[in-house]
Structures are given as C-alpha cells and as structure tokens.
Design an enzyme around this catalytic site. Structure first.
Site, PDB file in Angstrom:
ATOM      1  N   GLU A 208     -70.211 122.556  20.316  1.00 28.82           N
ATOM      2  CA  GLU A 208     -71.077 121.605  19.629  1.00 28.82           C
ATOM      3  C   GLU A 208     -72.410 122.253  19.274  1.00 28.82           C
ATOM      4  O   GLU A 208     -72.890 123.151  19.980  1.00 28.82           O
ATOM      5  CB  GLU A 208     -71.358 120.386  20.517  1.00 28.82           C
ATOM      6  CG  GLU A 208     -70.140 119.563  20.847  1.00 28.82           C
ATOM      7  CD  GLU A 208     -70.466 118.342  21.685  1.00 28.82           C
ATOM      8  OE1 GLU A 208     -69.555 117.513  21.866  1.00 28.82           O
ATOM      9  OE2 GLU A 208     -71.623 118.213  22.161  1.00 28.82           O
ATOM     10  N   LYS A 210     -76.217 122.779  19.282  1.00 30.02           N
ATOM     11  CA  LYS A 210     -77.316 122.475  20.202  1.00 30.02           C
ATOM     12  C   LYS A 210     -78.554 122.210  19.353  1.00 30.02           C
ATOM     13  O   LYS A 210     -79.099 123.117  18.723  1.00 30.02           O
ATOM     14  CB  LYS A 210     -77.568 123.626  21.177  1.00 30.02           C
ATOM     15  CG  LYS A 210     -78.562 123.249  22.261  1.00 30.02           C
ATOM     16  CD  LYS A 210     -78.752 124.363  23.272  1.00 30.02           C
ATOM     17  CE  LYS A 210     -79.536 123.870  24.468  1.00 30.02           C
ATOM     18  NZ  LYS A 210     -80.781 123.172  24.120  1.00 30.02           N
ATOM     19  N   ARG A 215     -84.314 115.055  23.894  1.00 31.74           N
ATOM     20  CA  ARG A 215     -83.150 114.394  24.501  1.00 31.74           C
ATOM     21  C   ARG A 215     -83.450 112.909  24.687  1.00 31.74           C
ATOM     22  O   ARG A 215     -84.513 112.537  25.192  1.00 31.74           O
ATOM     23  CB  ARG A 215     -82.858 115.058  25.858  1.00 31.74           C
ATOM     24  CG  ARG A 215     -81.591 114.554  26.575  1.00 31.74           C
ATOM     25  CD  ARG A 215     -80.379 115.270  26.095  1.00 31.74           C
ATOM     26  NE  ARG A 215     -79.194 114.946  26.892  1.00 31.74           N
ATOM     27  CZ  ARG A 215     -78.722 115.708  27.880  1.00 31.74           C
ATOM     28  NH1 ARG A 215     -79.362 116.828  28.233  1.00 31.74           N
ATOM     29  NH2 ARG A 215     -77.613 115.367  28.518  1.00 31.74           N
ATOM     30  N   ARG A 230     -85.501 112.514  28.422  1.00 21.43           N
ATOM     31  CA  ARG A 230     -84.874 113.293  29.492  1.00 21.43           C
ATOM     32  C   ARG A 230     -85.571 113.077  30.831  1.00 21.43           C
ATOM     33  O   ARG A 230     -84.938 113.116  31.882  1.00 21.43           O
ATOM     34  CB  ARG A 230     -84.902 114.775  29.113  1.00 21.43           C
ATOM     35  CG  ARG A 230     -84.477 115.745  30.197  1.00 21.43           C
ATOM     36  CD  ARG A 230     -84.407 117.151  29.655  1.00 21.43           C
ATOM     37  NE  ARG A 230     -84.251 118.129  30.717  1.00 21.43           N
ATOM     38  CZ  ARG A 230     -83.872 119.382  30.521  1.00 21.43           C
ATOM     39  NH1 ARG A 230     -83.608 119.803  29.302  1.00 21.43           N
ATOM     40  NH2 ARG A 230     -83.760 120.219  31.524  1.00 21.43           N
ATOM     41  N   GLU A 259     -79.760 113.388  21.000  1.00 19.63           N
ATOM     42  CA  GLU A 259     -81.056 113.981  20.672  1.00 19.63           C
ATOM     43  C   GLU A 259     -81.658 113.214  19.507  1.00 19.63           C
ATOM     44  O   GLU A 259     -80.939 112.660  18.656  1.00 19.63           O
ATOM     45  CB  GLU A 259     -80.903 115.449  20.241  1.00 19.63           C
ATOM     46  CG  GLU A 259     -80.339 116.366  21.290  1.00 19.63           C
ATOM     47  CD  GLU A 259     -81.415 117.183  21.992  1.00 19.63           C
ATOM     48  OE1 GLU A 259     -82.532 117.282  21.474  1.00 19.63           O
ATOM     49  OE2 GLU A 259     -81.103 117.720  23.060  1.00 19.63           O
ATOM     50  N   PHE A 299     -74.073 112.819  21.241  1.00 26.30           N
ATOM     51  CA  PHE A 299     -72.969 113.709  21.611  1.00 26.30           C
ATOM     52  C   PHE A 299     -72.169 113.203  22.806  1.00 26.30           C
ATOM     53  O   PHE A 299     -71.183 113.840  23.189  1.00 26.30           O
ATOM     54  CB  PHE A 299     -73.463 115.136  21.880  1.00 26.30           C
ATOM     55  CG  PHE A 299     -74.635 115.239  22.808  1.00 26.30           C
ATOM     56  CD1 PHE A 299     -74.509 115.026  24.170  1.00 26.30           C
ATOM     57  CD2 PHE A 299     -75.884 115.580  22.313  1.00 26.30           C
ATOM     58  CE1 PHE A 299     -75.587 115.140  25.022  1.00 26.30           C
ATOM     59  CE2 PHE A 299     -76.979 115.691  23.159  1.00 26.30           C
ATOM     60  CZ  PHE A 299     -76.826 115.472  24.519  1.00 26.30           C
ATOM     61  N   ARG A 377     -76.609 120.650  36.483  1.00 26.33           N
ATOM     62  CA  ARG A 377     -76.144 121.628  35.512  1.00 26.33           C
ATOM     63  C   ARG A 377     -74.653 121.798  35.747  1.00 26.33           C
ATOM     64  O   ARG A 377     -74.220 122.584  36.589  1.00 26.33           O
ATOM     65  CB  ARG A 377     -76.883 122.957  35.660  1.00 26.33           C
ATOM     66  CG  ARG A 377     -78.356 122.832  35.310  1.00 26.33           C
ATOM     67  CD  ARG A 377     -79.018 124.165  35.039  1.00 26.33           C
ATOM     68  NE  ARG A 377     -80.425 123.968  34.718  1.00 26.33           N
ATOM     69  CZ  ARG A 377     -80.886 123.660  33.513  1.00 26.33           C
ATOM     70  NH1 ARG A 377     -80.038 123.510  32.510  1.00 26.33           N
ATOM     71  NH2 ARG A 377     -82.169 123.484  33.312  1.00 26.33           N
ATOM     72  N   LYS A 383     -74.448 126.454  27.551  1.00 26.62           N
ATOM     73  CA  LYS A 383     -75.228 126.627  26.322  1.00 26.62           C
ATOM     74  C   LYS A 383     -75.342 128.103  25.963  1.00 26.62           C
ATOM     75  O   LYS A 383     -75.416 128.972  26.841  1.00 26.62           O
ATOM     76  CB  LYS A 383     -76.611 125.999  26.463  1.00 26.62           C
ATOM     77  CG  LYS A 383     -77.461 126.580  27.577  1.00 26.62           C
ATOM     78  CD  LYS A 383     -78.768 125.800  27.727  1.00 26.62           C
ATOM     79  CE  LYS A 383     -79.568 126.321  28.909  1.00 26.62           C
ATOM     80  NZ  LYS A 383     -80.812 125.553  29.133  1.00 26.62           N
TER      81      LYS A 383
END
Length: 514
Positions: A208, A210, A215, A230, A259, A299, A377, A383
C-alpha cells in the site's frame, strides 16, 4: 508514594538492558504503588509530564536551591506543584515560575533534583518502557500480560488500565473494550530497507502507498462523528471535510483508520508541514479549510456495525473496507497472493517507484493474514521508505541529563553556506549509542570555544552523517529550513567540513518535496 521511589526505579531501569530485569523492577514498583499514584508515576517513568509543556526554560533551572537531606516529596505532591507551575501566566510569570521551581527543588534530594531536571528538559528517555511496564503491571496484579496489553490498546493509554487494575484486580480489565467514540492506540509498522526485504518476511501480502499525512481514526455512531489523531487528540471540529466524508458513507456505525492530507495540483500531496499546520489550526476553521483543503484516505476498518474487526485477518478487514468506503477515499494498493511467484517482486518495486513519483513517502507491506495489533509495531506491517542522508557539521551540543549526565548529547547541526560559514538546520540526540556519546563528548570538548552550562559551542570541524525523513520550512533557524526526524548514523572523519552538504542542497531537497 514518595517521588524518590520513581526517581530510583527510573535510574535502575535506565541502567539495565535486560528486559527481564526491567520487568521485575517495574513489577515490584507497581506492587508497592497506590492506584491513585500509578497514572502520574507512569508518566514520569516514561519521561512525560501530565501537564505537557509548562513554560520552564533553562534560565529558571540553571541555578537551583541546595538539595534537601531526606526525601519528602510525594508523587502527587510533585504533580500538584507542576500543575501550579503550568498555570502561571501574565505579567511577572517568569519570576513566578522561577520562584516555584526553586521551592520544588529545595524540597528535593540531589537524586530527585537530577530526575526533576531531566523531566523538565525532556531528557528522561527509557527506551521501550511501555512493553516492560505492561508485563510488570501484569505480574504485580496477577493478570495475563496479553490481557493487560489488549486493555492498554483499547484504552489508548497505560495509565487508566494501571489505576483500575491495581484498584480492582484482573476483573477490571473487562471494562476495556473497543467502543465507538473512544479512540484506541493505532497499529504501527516495523521497517525494512527494501521492498524485497519486506516481501521476504511475509507470505501473501498487499503493498500500500504510505501517505505523508496526519494519521486519523474516524469514529461514527449515528449522527455522532469523532476524528482523533495518532496521539488520540480530538480534532473533529478542525476537520469538517473528514466529518462530511464520514457522514457520506453508507453505514452509520464504524471505526476507520487512515490519513488526512492536503493535495495540490494533479493530486500530489502538499508539503507535510501544510497538512500539519491545517490539522493544528483552531482559529477560523472555515478559512483554513478554504486555504488548505484536506481529504481523508482510509486503509483499515476496526469496527463495522456491532462487529469488532480487530482480530480478523487483514484481507477480511479490507473486504469490509472496500464495501464501506468508495475507491477515491481508499489507499492505493497492490495485492500479491504469492509474492514468491515470478515477477511479483518486480511488480512490488514498480509500485514503490510509482508511489514515490506520485509524491508519497514510501509503501507499507501488509501480511494478508495479520490481525490489527493496536498500539504495537506489528510484524505483519512493514514500511519501506527511501533513505535521505546529509553530511552536516556539528556546531554545538547540549549537556545531557539522566543517564546522559556528563555527556554532550543534543547536537546542533549546520550546513555549509556559500561564503563558507555554517548555518544551523536543527538539533538531534537520536541514534547516539553509549559508546558514541562517550567518544563525541571527548571530541567536542577538545574543540569547545564556549560553555554556558547548558550549551557547549565548538569549532565546526566534525562532520556527521545524518538520516532524516524530510525537510520543512522553519522560522526558528536562520536558513528558514529544518530537518524532520533527524538521527545520527555515523561520524565522517574522512570528510573535512568543506565537503559537508550545502544549504542550497538542502533547500533543493525541500523544494523537490524531500
């Protein structure tokens, strides 16, 4: 609870690299803590002040009262004193803050003074404290670590979970569920150096874009719509476009992850700073929306109707997302059911290259079987971003605090101007290992030209290679530019200062969207 206990545990946690030892220290700490002390103590252990920035600068900290002989400060007492400090404003505020700081430091022992100094200057850094704190809290309360971890994710913070768990035991964890209207900690991605490296770590996956935006988590329950960042700040009133987009969707109860970004000509993203400035703007929102319109791009979906989707595989969540959100508001993606198949890696790399060409910052490779690991994470999100580096000159450094006491830590970084002088672009203390701190302190002191007790100015002789995520405009620095998320990679003894990167090169990167 005495504040001295927090200072002691913080020092001991900082001194050990063993995760098991950190966990044991924190378990013993939580076992002795009162429920009402836990939220404030956790903030201090994490290097945060519950009050946020309280307006205390180095001038108020440079001269401190003699330390107290015995500990007497309590955790809640320190919190009350800092709340009083944060409230000082108006004429005479500087003198008022200085007097309150002196009173607080006069009641603190020498170790407590050192710890307070670190908290007030942002120099208390404990690394991966949250993971060890969750495990320590679980051990202290007799709860399953996984259950505590999930509750923290759903609550959005460790503090309320700790207070409830210490007060009522494991049964309190039932209070923490995914609730529309209450933000939860977002899932984060690990990093890889290349698309192929990311593909090698996952099975079937999707690649996808980034996006270099802010966020957001968007909640809807009937007519109620909330937009959170975020960091779980409520920015609903600032983003009417996002509220309108959520209201237009063919469902009235959901939680979406995505986002928000400002787009320019041909759909290219405008500089991150413009998006951040727009999201942060609270004055005349309508005018801000006309000047810098933003749009949400989603997303993931975490809840739909009455269903909690966190534990569904990524592929199933995306199917729900595709039914709920029209394509213009969904992130672009490439699905690779068999990434090991001939040509799959090349397609992924082409997608990465095209994403960069479109002005975005990289890609996120997501395992199709991965669940939504809120607040962590997760290994199923990786990423990949191009690495930007500059060779800059160290102009000065700041004395560290806490575990960095006695070491020169925060580096002032400069680029080369046309006349051969050096222009400061920003600061960083990131990427410095203990060994590198020791080495650079000796090297910088050997080149020192001035020391005011806080900042040591040095001859511009040492070149350091710095990685960064981007360049943005800044009125704080003379070139009008600064680096985003700069971190030290290594020193370059092979390079003289005259070969450092120029301000012109940095400005070109800024104008090119770097």
């Amino acid at each position: 609870m005495l504040f001295a206990e927090v200072a002691r545990v913080s020092r001991e946690v900082a001194r050990t690299s063993a995760r098991s030892r950190k966990t044991r220290l924190l378990a013993d700490f939580f076992a002795a803590a009162r429920p009402q002390d836990a939220p404030v103590a956790i903030a201090y252990l994490s290097g945060r002040l519950p009050q946020g920035r309280i307006g205390v600068g180095w001038a108020a900290l440079r001269e401190r009262a003699d330390p107290a002989p015995e500990p007497s400060l309590t955790v809640l007492g320190v919190d009350a004193a800092l709340t009083e400090l944060a409230a000082v404003s108006g004429q005479g505020a500087q003198a008022g803050r200085r007097a309150l700081v002196q009173d607080l430091f006069a009641a603190a022992t020498a170790p407590e003074q050192e710890y307070l100094l670190g908290l007030l200057t942002g120099e208390v850094r404990q690394g991966a404290l949250q993971a060890a704190a969750v495990e320590g809290l679980a051990a202290a309360a007799g709860a399953e670590p996984a259950a505590v971890r999930r509750s923290v994710m759903l609550a959005g913070a460790l503090e309320p979970v700790a207070e409830a768990l210490l007060a009522r035991g494991p049964a309190a964890l039932e209070d923490f569920r995914l609730a529309v209207g209450r933000p939860l900690l977002p899932m984060l991605a690990t990093s890889a150096g290349s698309v192929r490296e990311a593909l090698a770590k996952l099975g079937p996956c999707a690649v996808e874009e980034k996006l270099d935006g802010i966020r957001v988590q968007v909640h809807r329950d009937g007519d109620g719509i909330w937009v959170f960042t975020r960091t779980l700040d409520d920015v609903t009133e600032r983003l009417p476009e996002v509220v309108a987009a959520a209201r237009s969707l063919p469902a009235d109860r959901f939680v979406l992850d995505g986002e928000v970004l400002a787009l320019g000509e041909a759909g290219r993203p405008r500089p991150f700073q413009e998006t951040a400035g727009r999201v942060g703007s609270t004055v005349d929102v309508a005018a801000a929306a006309r000047a810098v319109p933003v749009r949400p791009v989603f997303f993931d979906v975490l809840s739909a109707g009455e269903r909690d989707l966190l534990d569904l595989p990524c592929a199933e969540r995306h199917a729900v997302l595709a039914e709920l959100v029209p394509e213009p508001h969904r992130v672009r993606r490439l699905t690779l059911p068999a990434p090991e198949a001939p040509g799959a890696a090349e397609k992924a790399e082409e997608f990465f290259t095209e994403t960069l060409r479109r002005g975005h910052e990289g890609v996120v490779v997501k395992g199709l079987e991965g669940i939504y690991a809120a607040g962590r994470r997760g290994a199923s999100w990786i990423k990949v971003k191009p690495v930007h580096t500059l060779d800059l000159v160290v102009l000065a450094a700041e004395w560290g605090h806490g575990r960095r006491t006695g070491k020169l830590s925060n580096l002032h970084l400069g680029a080369r101007a046309e006349d051969g002088s050096f222009v400061m672009l920003g600061k960083t203390f990131k990427g410095l290992t203990d060994a590198l701190l020791e080495w650079q302190t000796g090297q910088l002191l050997a080149r020192a030209t001035e020391d005011d007790g806080h900042v040591v100015t040095v001859r511009p002789e040492l070149v350091v290679e710095v990685a960064y995520d981007g360049v943005q405009a800044s009125s704080r620095y003379p070139a009008g530019l600064t680096l985003r998320f700069a971190r030290v990679l290594r020193y370059r003894p092979d390079k003289p200062p005259g070969q450092a990167d120029t301000v012109a090169a940095v400005r070109a990167a800024h104008e090119g969207g770097g």
